[in-house]
Each structure stands twice: as C-alpha cells, then as structure tokens.
Design a protein around this motif. Structure first.
Motif, mmCIF file in Angstrom:
data_model
loop_
_atom_site.group_PDB
_atom_site.id
_atom_site.type_symbol
_atom_site.label_atom_id
_atom_site.label_comp_id
_atom_site.label_asym_id
_atom_site.label_seq_id
_atom_site.Cartn_x
_atom_site.Cartn_y
_atom_site.Cartn_z
ATOM 1 N N LEU A 107 0.817 -1.221 0.000
ATOM 2 C CA LEU A 107 0.000 0.000 0.000
ATOM 3 C C LEU A 107 0.851 1.272 0.000
ATOM 4 N N MET A 108 2.074 1.186 0.545
ATOM 5 C CA MET A 108 2.926 2.368 0.769
ATOM 6 C C MET A 108 2.225 3.356 1.690
ATOM 7 N N SER A 112 -5.187 7.151 7.154
ATOM 8 C CA SER A 112 -4.937 8.010 8.306
ATOM 9 C C SER A 112 -5.608 9.355 8.045
ATOM 10 N N PRO A 113 -6.938 9.403 8.306
ATOM 11 C CA PRO A 113 -7.705 10.602 7.964
ATOM 12 C C PRO A 113 -7.120 11.879 8.565
ATOM 13 N N LEU A 114 -6.559 11.768 9.781
ATOM 14 C CA LEU A 114 -6.010 12.969 10.428
ATOM 15 C C LEU A 114 -4.837 13.547 9.641
ATOM 16 N N ASP A 115 -4.104 12.670 8.919
ATOM 17 C CA ASP A 115 -2.994 13.158 8.094
ATOM 18 C C ASP A 115 -3.436 13.379 6.651
ATOM 19 N N GLY A 116 -4.739 13.288 6.409
ATOM 20 C CA GLY A 116 -5.251 13.493 5.059
ATOM 21 C C GLY A 116 -4.955 12.338 4.123
ATOM 22 N N ILE A 117 -4.731 11.125 4.687
ATOM 23 C CA ILE A 117 -4.454 9.977 3.826
ATOM 24 C C ILE A 117 -5.685 9.073 3.768
ATOM 25 N N GLY A 118 -6.376 9.114 2.642
ATOM 26 C CA GLY A 118 -7.579 8.329 2.443
ATOM 27 C C GLY A 118 -7.386 7.328 1.321
ATOM 28 N N PRO A 119 -8.467 6.663 0.904
ATOM 29 C CA PRO A 119 -8.397 5.659 -0.164
ATOM 30 C C PRO A 119 -7.802 6.213 -1.454
ATOM 31 N N GLU A 121 -5.481 8.667 -1.750
ATOM 32 C CA GLU A 121 -4.037 8.852 -1.596
ATOM 33 C C GLU A 121 -3.303 7.506 -1.698
ATOM 34 N N LEU A 122 -3.943 6.444 -1.211
ATOM 35 C CA LEU A 122 -3.297 5.132 -1.281
ATOM 36 C C LEU A 122 -3.609 4.417 -2.601
ATOM 37 N N ALA A 123 -4.302 5.106 -3.499
ATOM 38 C CA ALA A 123 -4.603 4.569 -4.831
ATOM 39 C C ALA A 123 -5.279 3.207 -4.756
ATOM 40 N N PHE A 124 -6.385 3.142 -3.998
ATOM 41 C CA PHE A 124 -7.106 1.881 -3.860
ATOM 42 C C PHE A 124 -7.687 1.402 -5.198
ATOM 43 N N GLU A 148 -4.557 2.461 13.080
ATOM 44 C CA GLU A 148 -4.652 2.811 11.670
ATOM 45 C C GLU A 148 -4.586 1.576 10.772
ATOM 46 N N GLY A 149 -3.712 0.631 11.158
ATOM 47 C CA GLY A 149 -3.604 -0.605 10.379
ATOM 48 C C GLY A 149 -4.904 -1.402 10.431
ATOM 49 N N GLU A 150 -5.537 -1.438 11.608
ATOM 50 C CA GLU A 150 -6.796 -2.158 11.771
ATOM 51 C C GLU A 150 -7.903 -1.497 10.956
ATOM 52 N N ALA A 151 -7.920 -0.149 10.984
ATOM 53 C CA ALA A 151 -8.937 0.577 10.223
ATOM 54 C C ALA A 151 -8.758 0.319 8.729
ATOM 55 N N THR A 152 -7.493 0.291 8.300
ATOM 56 C CA THR A 152 -7.201 0.035 6.890
ATOM 57 C C THR A 152 -7.670 -1.358 6.498
ATOM 58 N N ALA A 153 -7.376 -2.343 7.377
ATOM 59 C CA ALA A 153 -7.792 -3.718 7.112
ATOM 60 C C ALA A 153 -9.320 -3.799 7.009
ATOM 61 N N HIS A 154 -10.004 -3.103 7.916
ATOM 62 C CA HIS A 154 -11.460 -3.135 7.918
ATOM 63 C C HIS A 154 -12.032 -2.556 6.619
#
Lengths: 198, 198
Positions: A107-108, A112-119, A121-124, A148-154
């Motif tokens: 994913l690189m 992390s919504p607080l840092d402005g990193i959403g789907p 930014e990670l090019a889902f 954050e890792g758990e939220a991403t997994a979810h």
C-alpha cells in the motif's frame, strides 16, 4: 566564524534522514570526512543511483528496477494468493518467515484521515484493478495491528468482500515464546476470543 | 527473491554512517525513496561536494575550503593564545561559549596507545611547528577529561613546557548549575583540590 559552506550544507542535508537531528547530523558529517571519505563517496553514488533507477512495480507497487518486479513475474509463486502489506519492510518481514509463497501488494502507507491519507491517496483503485485480474482467489490482509492498520484492514475487507473475494486477516495473539503473565491484557483477551480448536 | 541491487547497495552504503546498523539503514533507505527523493538527491550532492572541497587548514588542522581557514587569517582573533582541542566538534563547543577569542589547533584525535594512535599518528611535529611561530605565548589544553584526553593533555604539557611555552589546562569542577549532592565524588574531590581564592 561560520562553518565552511559545504560542511554546513552536508550537515543540513543529512537531516533529511529519519531520526537524525542537528547533533547527529554534525557527528555524521565529521565522521564521514575524518574517517571514511571513500565510504562517503560510495554513499553519494548509491543514493543517486537508487533515486534514478528505482520505481514502483506495476503489479505489486513495491520498489523495483524493472517494469514489473522479479517476484510478480515468477512462475514459482502462487498467484491465487495476494497478501496486502503497508510497507516494503513488512513485505521483507513476511518473506523472512519462508511461510508464504503467494504474491504481495504494498500500500505504501495506511489510512490516516487525520494526516489526510484516504483511499484516494493510497490509490485503492490500482489495488482493485490488481485483485480483479481473475487469478487472485484469496486476499490476506497483513496490515499492522495498530489503530490505523486495523482501520485500513477493515476498510479493505469491506471493499474487497463486496466484490466477492475471499478475504482473510493474519492472526492476533500471544507471540511465539511469549509468556501470558507478561503479555498485555488486550493481546491475551484477543487470544482468548480468537482461540482455535486444538 | 533479493532486493533490487541499487536498493541493496544503498542500504549497505548507509551503514558507513556512525550508529547506523542494518535495521536503521533499511529504514533510512525506504524513507528517502518513499518520502524524500529530492532530499536524497540533495544529500548525494552535498556529500560529494563536501568530500571534494573540504581539506585541512594548514595552520589549525580543522576542515576548511581554503588553504588557511577564515579564523586563522582573521585579524580580530588573539594570535597569542592557542587552544588545543581533540575534534572539530570541541572547537565548535568552545566557540559557542563566546568566551574565547584566541586561535585553535585541532588534533583530530587523542593519544590512544591501545588503538595504535601515538604522537606520530596525531602529527605532533606539525603542532610543534605551529606553536613555534614566535607569536603564540600561551597554549590552552582543552582535551576531554576522559582517561585518554587527560593522557594527551599530560603528554602535550611535557612537550610544550620543555620548549618554554606557557601551558594551561581548562578547569575541572562542579558544572554550572550543578548540585554538589548529585555530582560524582571524583568531580567534587577535584573541585576541592583545585579550589581558588574567593
């Protein structure tokens, strides 16, 4: 009396390394100049070569010198399994186990919504294109067990499950060699909830 | 599946930095590639420029871009005082005090017979030529108060005193702001022995 400008610049430039503050940068600069000018030259060349030649693999998003990396084109890997990790270091850690023979997607980062990193930014969308190749049967989520890792997994589970893919998550529990007495309560609780038949 | 060769080389080259082991080197390499390729390029250039342009000042032995450094040619410094320090960082620390306006000589090390570093390795003949310029009246020994620094100071004192120079040593004692209760016994003992009239 300031330091010579090239020394000043070297100290300043060294601070782009993670965990290197002004004191360490100064120590590193003098160390290179005093004890290892050849190592310094080698480092300079290695950096510029790496920055020039390394790019992202079209399939797994990891760093590679080719269009598609060695692992993704290998016929010895099981292309029906795709393990999603946050960072290249996580991929390296998975590989060191010698317990997995499938492919990866890096994913690189992590949501992390607080840092402005959403789907986005990670090019889902790239990830979706990758898992939709018709070969991948199981996606293994190996993001970290941090919030954050758990939220991403979810999020990934919801997204991939909706597309009819089999999605699994690596296990949480007491570490191998770990003593229950010294394991934190949250981990023991999870190990209990996720117990398996013996 | 090995890492791409340019990445492997970068990780290996980063290990020439002091205090950087295999794990930190890996972390630094990925950090540069992922988050700061421009900083990496700048670092590469700063290293090669520093290695090319910096050399030792003919008079004080510190790093400089010129034949003789700015400080040594300055008319605003008191050329009758010469402070001898082990390393450039010690010189920087002395300068930060703004309490000294003389010149310096940087040993670039300290006597350490176990590591094979003796008077010849530290080029004490160059130092002798420097102090014998007819202008220097007082030599201030500011080597560290470690065993090796003390031994170096003692050796230098014998050598310079024999040539009729006034030699002094910076003071040992309780640090400014220090509490006697929490100062180690050896320091308090020295502070007592080296007490001065009020």
């Amino acid at each position: 009396m300031a330091l010579p400008s090239s020394l000043e610049e070297l100290i300043e430039a060294l601070r782009c390394l993670p965990g290197v503050g002004p004191k360490s940068a100064q120590r590193m600069a003098y160390h290179l100049l005093q004890y290892n000018p050849r190592g310094a030259t080698r480092l300079s060349q290695a950096i510029s070569r790496a920055v020039e030649t390394l790019r992202r693999c079209q399939r797994c998003n990891n760093f590679t010198e080719a269009e598609v990396c060695e692992r993704c084109v290998s016929s010895r890997r099981d292309a029906t399994q795709l393990c999603i990790v946050e960072m290249p270091v996580d991929l390296n850690a998975m590989e060191q186990t010698h317990a997995y023979n499938g492919l990866y997607y890096v994913l690189m980062g992590r949501l992390s919504p607080l840092d402005g990193i959403g789907p986005r930014e990670l090019a889902f969308d790239r990830l979706l294109a990758r898992v939709g190749d018709g070969v991948v049967k199981e996606v293994i989520l190996a993001t970290n067990f941090t919030n954050e890792g758990e939220a991403t997994a979810h999020y990934l589970y919801e997204m991939l499950h909706a597309r009819g893919l089999k999605v699994s998550r690596i296990a949480r529990g007491v570490p191998v060699g770990g003593e229950i007495e010294y394991t934190d309560a949250a981990t023991v609780a999870q190990a209990l909830i996720e117990r398996r038949e013996y």
